[in-house]
Design a protein around this motif. Structure first.
Motif, PDB file in Angstrom:
ATOM      1  N   LEU A 364       0.762  -1.262  -0.139  1.00  0.00           N
ATOM      2  CA  LEU A 364      -0.021   0.179  -0.067  1.00  0.00           C
ATOM      3  C   LEU A 364       0.787   1.275  -0.037  1.00  0.00           C
ATOM      4  N   ILE A 365       1.809   1.285   0.893  1.00  0.00           N
ATOM      5  CA  ILE A 365       2.741   2.654   0.851  1.00  0.00           C
ATOM      6  C   ILE A 365       3.370   2.658  -0.489  1.00  0.00           C
ATOM      7  N   GLU A 366       3.780   1.414  -1.229  1.00  0.00           N
ATOM      8  CA  GLU A 366       4.455   1.779  -2.420  1.00  0.00           C
ATOM      9  C   GLU A 366       3.708   1.977  -3.502  1.00  0.00           C
ATOM     10  N   THR A 367       2.295   1.711  -3.450  1.00  0.00           N
ATOM     11  CA  THR A 367       1.220   1.919  -4.636  1.00  0.00           C
ATOM     12  C   THR A 367       0.289   3.214  -4.408  1.00  0.00           C
ATOM     13  N   SER A 368      -0.115   3.291  -3.219  1.00  0.00           N
ATOM     14  CA  SER A 368      -0.971   4.171  -2.929  1.00  0.00           C
ATOM     15  C   SER A 368      -0.400   5.404  -1.827  1.00  0.00           C
ATOM     16  N   GLY A 369       0.563   5.212  -1.115  1.00  0.00           N
ATOM     17  CA  GLY A 369       1.018   6.186  -0.380  1.00  0.00           C
ATOM     18  C   GLY A 369       0.544   5.757   1.208  1.00  0.00           C
ATOM     19  N   TRP A 370       1.023   6.698   2.000  1.00  0.00           N
ATOM     20  CA  TRP A 370       0.854   6.458   3.623  1.00  0.00           C
ATOM     21  C   TRP A 370      -0.411   6.675   4.012  1.00  0.00           C
ATOM     22  N   GLY A 371      -1.159   7.672   3.341  1.00  0.00           N
ATOM     23  CA  GLY A 371      -2.577   7.873   3.654  1.00  0.00           C
ATOM     24  C   GLY A 371      -3.508   6.497   3.479  1.00  0.00           C
ATOM     25  N   ALA A 372      -3.278   5.821   2.524  1.00  0.00           N
ATOM     26  CA  ALA A 372      -3.928   4.677   2.190  1.00  0.00           C
ATOM     27  C   ALA A 372      -3.518   3.659   3.341  1.00  0.00           C
ATOM     28  N   ALA A 373      -2.441   3.503   3.653  1.00  0.00           N
ATOM     29  CA  ALA A 373      -1.835   2.513   4.844  1.00  0.00           C
ATOM     30  C   ALA A 373      -2.476   2.820   6.214  1.00  0.00           C
ATOM     31  N   ILE A 374      -2.567   4.280   6.234  1.00  0.00           N
ATOM     32  CA  ILE A 374      -3.260   4.817   7.731  1.00  0.00           C
ATOM     33  C   ILE A 374      -4.764   4.049   7.854  1.00  0.00           C
ATOM     34  N   MET A 375      -5.427   4.327   6.457  1.00  0.00           N
ATOM     35  CA  MET A 375      -6.846   3.973   6.751  1.00  0.00           C
ATOM     36  C   MET A 375      -7.032   2.430   6.820  1.00  0.00           C
ATOM     37  N   VAL A 376      -6.177   1.539   6.150  1.00  0.00           N
ATOM     38  CA  VAL A 376      -6.439   0.200   6.341  1.00  0.00           C
ATOM     39  C   VAL A 376      -6.030  -0.093   7.881  1.00  0.00           C
ATOM     40  N   LEU A 377      -5.035   0.512   8.284  1.00  0.00           N
ATOM     41  CA  LEU A 377      -4.670   0.286   9.758  1.00  0.00           C
ATOM     42  C   LEU A 377      -5.818   0.507  10.640  1.00  0.00           C
ATOM     43  N   VAL A 378      -6.420   1.759  10.581  1.00  0.00           N
ATOM     44  CA  VAL A 378      -7.363   1.982  11.432  1.00  0.00           C
ATOM     45  C   VAL A 378      -8.820   1.195  11.261  1.00  0.00           C
ATOM     46  N   GLY A 379      -9.142   0.527  10.159  1.00  0.00           N
ATOM     47  CA  GLY A 379      -9.912  -0.424   9.707  1.00  0.00           C
ATOM     48  C   GLY A 379      -9.532  -1.600  10.647  1.00  0.00           C
ATOM     49  N   ILE A 380      -8.386  -1.991  10.503  1.00  0.00           N
ATOM     50  CA  ILE A 380      -8.086  -3.231  11.100  1.00  0.00           C
ATOM     51  C   ILE A 380      -8.304  -2.971  12.737  1.00  0.00           C
ATOM     52  N   GLY A 381      -8.046  -1.748  13.230  1.00  0.00           N
ATOM     53  CA  GLY A 381      -8.326  -1.596  14.699  1.00  0.00           C
ATOM     54  C   GLY A 381      -9.837  -1.675  15.019  1.00  0.00           C
ATOM     55  N   VAL A 382     -10.546  -1.123  14.184  1.00  0.00           N
ATOM     56  CA  VAL A 382     -11.907  -1.178  14.432  1.00  0.00           C
ATOM     57  C   VAL A 382     -12.578  -2.635  14.665  1.00  0.00           C
ATOM     58  N   ILE A 383     -11.976  -3.784  13.663  1.00  0.00           N
ATOM     59  CA  ILE A 383     -12.465  -4.990  13.795  1.00  0.00           C
ATOM     60  C   ILE A 383     -11.996  -5.499  15.267  1.00  0.00           C
ATOM     61  N   GLY A 384     -10.819  -5.099  15.418  1.00  0.00           N
ATOM     62  CA  GLY A 384     -10.555  -5.343  16.919  1.00  0.00           C
ATOM     63  C   GLY A 384     -11.413  -5.014  18.012  1.00  0.00           C
ATOM     64  N   VAL A 385     -11.616  -3.664  17.953  1.00  0.00           N
ATOM     65  CA  VAL A 385     -12.615  -2.944  18.895  1.00  0.00           C
ATOM     66  C   VAL A 385     -13.981  -3.986  18.865  1.00  0.00           C
ATOM     67  N   VAL A 386     -14.434  -4.330  17.711  1.00  0.00           N
ATOM     68  CA  VAL A 386     -15.696  -4.929  17.687  1.00  0.00           C
ATOM     69  C   VAL A 386     -15.565  -6.587  18.181  1.00  0.00           C
ATOM     70  N   ALA A 387     -14.411  -6.936  18.179  1.00  0.00           N
ATOM     71  CA  ALA A 387     -13.926  -8.309  18.733  1.00  0.00           C
ATOM     72  C   ALA A 387     -13.943  -8.015  20.320  1.00  0.00           C
ATOM     73  N   CYS A 388     -13.286  -6.986  20.826  1.00  0.00           N
ATOM     74  CA  CYS A 388     -13.269  -6.920  22.115  1.00  0.00           C
ATOM     75  C   CYS A 388     -14.835  -6.648  22.835  1.00  0.00           C
ATOM     76  N   LEU A 389     -15.704  -6.113  21.988  1.00  0.00           N
ATOM     77  CA  LEU A 389     -17.117  -5.903  22.430  1.00  0.00           C
ATOM     78  C   LEU A 389     -17.929  -7.345  22.568  1.00  0.00           C
ATOM     79  N   ALA A 390     -17.362  -8.097  21.718  1.00  0.00           N
ATOM     80  CA  ALA A 390     -17.957  -9.419  21.555  1.00  0.00           C
ATOM     81  C   ALA A 390     -17.497 -10.154  22.684  1.00  0.00           C
ATOM     82  N   LEU A 391     -16.354  -9.925  23.332  1.00  0.00           N
ATOM     83  CA  LEU A 391     -16.276 -10.705  24.548  1.00  0.00           C
ATOM     84  C   LEU A 391     -17.000 -10.684  25.559  1.00  0.00           C
ATOM     85  N   PHE A 392     -17.940  -9.581  25.885  1.00  0.00           N
ATOM     86  CA  PHE A 392     -18.821  -9.463  26.945  1.00  0.00           C
ATOM     87  C   PHE A 392     -19.893 -10.532  26.666  1.00  0.00           C
TER      88      PHE A 392
END
Length: 418
Positions: A364-392
């Motif tokens: 992503l960094i090579e083809t689309s730049g740092w901004g695209a990489a940031i968006m993907v990483l934040v999206g990955i983090g959101v999936i993690g947050v959802v999994a955390c909530l599911a633990l309840f």
């Protein structure tokens, strides 16, 4: 396992084991501080460069579940020695045959060491220290990865030259020498307590131990965390060079502050988890930790030059939060106490899967730049947050009784290795 234990001998074994693990962590993370030189010398881009950190995780992926049974069968000393020797072989391959193809093969071999040592050393500590006395050694053990990262991020500058791309091999030779010393010390000083017999351990079914939804949710959380952690730590030096205009030496120095922050995170989270002992409170702490992890990529890859030191330290602290909370929650997620090891193996599987983030983020960094990489990483983090909530939904047991049984050990287990 009723052998009499010597605290002095136990500490010697523990410290030598941790030293060996630190050397393996140095070997594992020698790629990020030399990434710029590797790309120039081998004629590769960030995508292939990212695979140099991703390939070892493939080995970890393969060994995540069976590593515990291997340690039970052969003993932690034999497994630990095999881990160190694997790292030596891989490092020598890379130093002698510096082509990208053989380098990738060597990194696969080096992945054996990282996967196995992460099981062997905690097993050694458990041999020598009863649960109520294992808090401090486990807490020290939990810092093996950030300590190794800090050492190589700062030490690499003494062995490379920005105007000579081929000097990256010097770091491979350095790592090989350190590993040989670690192997000798491990062979001489590491041993099991007198009377200890691995065959006395209860036989368990890995399949039965994997029937916990909470266990798999913790693996998903750790995978999402590891995806972000590996991506940020691997490409922080490259970001400092390409976007902030720092030299390779300064980029490595600033990036090493991430590992300083991670060590600070261990220090901060140990007393916090000593106070936060109820399951529900820890689950909310995990949710908050994952939210901060999801946001950290925005900060880490949008650094004002004047704020580089502060941002790198904050990044490191945040990247230590999730594992510090996951490990003490793990035993509660297990189907039964005898399957706690299996639960940790599944969590380690998640860590290995998360390591694949390097290749995709590099592309992503090579083809689309740092901004695209940031968006993907934040999206990955959101999936993690959802999994955390599911633990309840799946973790409703009250762990108060277990928490009060050994309050000292929780601080050590809380910050256990990533």
């Amino acid at each position: 396992m009723g052998a009499k234990r010597s605290s002095t001998t136990g500490w010697v074994v523990t410290l030598v084991g941790i030293l060996a693990a630190v050397m393996i962590a140095i070997n594992m993370f020698k790629v990020p501080p030399t990434m710029g030189l590797l790309m120039e010398d081998l004629g590769i881009g960030p995508a292939l460069g990212g695979w140099l950190m991703t390939v070892p995780t493939i080995t970890g992926l393969i060994l995540a579940l069976p590593s515990g049974s291997l340690t039970d069968k052969f003993g932690p000393k034999k497994v630990g020695l095999f881990a160190i020797v694997s790292a030596v072989v891989g490092s020598l391959m890379g130093a002698f045959m510096p082509t990208i193809e053989l380098l990738l093969v060597s990194r696969f071999i080096e992945g054996l060491s990282f996967a196995l040592i992460g099981v062997a050393v905690p097993a050694l500590i458990s041999m020598w220290f009863s649960p109520e006395k294992s808090g401090m050694p486990m807490a020290i053990w939990s810092g093996w990865v950030p300590i190794g990262m800090l050492a190589i991020f700062t030490g690499a500058n003494f062995f490379i030259a920005a105007d000579d791309p081929g000097t990256w091999t010097n770091v491979w030779w350095l790592s090989t020498a350190l590993l040989v010393v670690a192997a000798v010390l491990f062979f001489i000083f590491v041993k099991a307590p007198e009377g200890y017999a691995p065959e006395d351990a209860p036989k368990v079914s890995i399949i039965e131990g994997m029937k916990s939804p909470a266990t798999w949710l913790l693996a998903v959380i750790f995978a999402m965390f590891a995806f972000i952690m590996y991506a940020v730590s691997t490409f922080a030096p490259t970001y400092c060079m390409q976007e902030l205009g720092f030299s390779i030496e300064d980029s490595n120095l600033y990036s090493s502050l991430i590992t300083v922050g991670m060590i600070l995170g261990v220090v901060i989270m140990s007393p916090v988890l000593n106070k936060v002992v109820k399951l529900k409170s820890r689950l909310w702490l995990l949710v908050v930790s994952m939210i901060l992890t999801a946001l950290i990529a925005i900060l880490a890859f949008n650094v004002p030059p004047s704020m580089t030191v502060a941002v790198m330290l904050i990044t490191g602290i945040v990247l230590q939060l999730v594992p510090a909370v996951v490990w003490p929650i793990g035993p509660v997620a297990a189907v039964a106490p005898m399957y706690i090891g299996t639960t940790f193996g599944v969590i380690a599987l998640g860590r290995s899967i998360g390591g694949f983030g390097n290749a995709s983020i590099g592309t992503l960094i090579e083809t689309s730049g740092w901004g695209a990489a940031i968006m993907v990483l934040v999206g990955i983090g959101v999936i993690g947050v959802v999994a955390c909530l599911a633990l309840f939904k799946f973790m409703k047991e009250d762990p108060a009784e277990a928490a009060t049984d050994a309050p000292q050990t929780e601080a050590g287990a809380a910050a256990s290795d990533k």
